[in-house]
Enzyme design. Sequence first.
Site, short mmCIF file in Angstrom:
data_model
loop_
_atom_site.label_atom_id
_atom_site.label_comp_id
_atom_site.label_asym_id
_atom_site.label_seq_id
_atom_site.Cartn_x
_atom_site.Cartn_y
_atom_site.Cartn_z
N ARG A 133 0.80 -1.23 0.00
CA ARG A 133 0.00 0.00 0.00
C ARG A 133 0.83 1.27 0.00
NH1 ARG A 133 -2.89 -3.99 1.83
NH2 ARG A 133 -0.90 -4.42 2.78
N THR A 134 1.81 1.34 0.88
CA THR A 134 2.50 2.62 1.03
C THR A 134 3.21 2.99 -0.27
OG1 THR A 134 2.77 2.16 3.37
CG2 THR A 134 4.14 3.91 2.45
N LYS B 291 25.40 -3.99 -2.65
CA LYS B 291 26.87 -4.02 -2.84
C LYS B 291 27.59 -3.38 -1.67
CE LYS B 291 26.48 -3.25 -7.86
NZ LYS B 291 26.76 -2.22 -8.88
N ARG C 140 11.51 3.99 2.77
CA ARG C 140 11.23 3.07 3.88
C ARG C 140 12.49 2.28 4.16
NH1 ARG C 140 6.10 -0.90 4.25
NH2 ARG C 140 5.24 1.07 4.97
N HIS D 250 5.75 6.19 11.33
CA HIS D 250 5.17 6.04 9.98
C HIS D 250 4.18 7.18 9.78
CE1 HIS D 250 3.72 4.37 6.35
NE2 HIS D 250 3.52 3.12 6.70
#
Length: 304
Positions: free
Chosen positions: A51-52, A80, A101, A129
Amino acid sequence: MRSLIDILELTTQEIDELIDKANDIIANPAKYSEKCRGKKLATLFFEPSTRTRLSFEAAMYELGGNVLGFSEAQSSSSAKGESVADTIRTVSCYADIIAMRHPKEGAPLVATMKSRVPIINAGDGGHNHPTQTLTDLLTIKRKKGRLNNFTIGFCGDLKFGRTVHSLIGALSRYENIKIILISPDELRVPEYIKEEVLDKKNIEYREVSSLDEVMPELDILYMTRVQKERFFNEADYLRLKDSYILTPEKLFSAKADLSILHPLPRVNEISVAVDDDPRACYFDQVLNGKYVRMALIMKLLGVR
Ligand code: NCD
């Protein structure tokens, strides 16, 4: 230049303006379809999301803008060994705004120190959040018509649930909010939230372990998933994961105008049999998330 790392960086007036703007977008979507023409949003997701990330991307497309980014750390140079700082320096050469995120608490804050463009925290570990909170507030406002004078129960993983932490912070600013924290002992709200938010703002709250006991008092029930990915050992997760399962029977004692919220994804904590109950609002949240992110992107890009 302004980023959004913690919901408390926005004043109450700014939050109310974002909610009003989102409501206007819902009513007049065509008015906004060219607002971000020529602008690019980068979505940098070092942790899973449905969703986000997709609501951020849909939001930018609906504003007429474009999107680039990655949806897992493995497909970026972080695999890496590149640092977050270097990744951000790089991406901020290509994008006008970044939604990020990351599993580490504070990573988006570090990113702001290296970025030439605004950073939006799309979830940092078990911490915060803020854009889910804007989604939750818009949903509450649309359902209840107000952001004050109610009793809200937060149920489930209140320790690692970052959406809970941010929503408690935001609600602590509104009048006459009573909070009931419903969790197993091991998954209680962190002390820093009790001390720095609930106690400091004199919020009436209590901690309980039984959902049934408090159900009749609630105007809003905010269910959460037990955050499997934050546990140190699987045995603890398995023991705690089904602590609460909301079923139609459990709702017999609830108010007729209860609103049931959940940031999703749901695992077991809400039976699918509850989905058809008119009190279930979690799929409204999904849609509202796109509109409020449109409002936020415009604000941080300085688009009127
Ligand atoms: C939440 C999250 O990522 O913190 N999901 C979301 O963004 N809607 C909740 C969760 O993962 O349980």
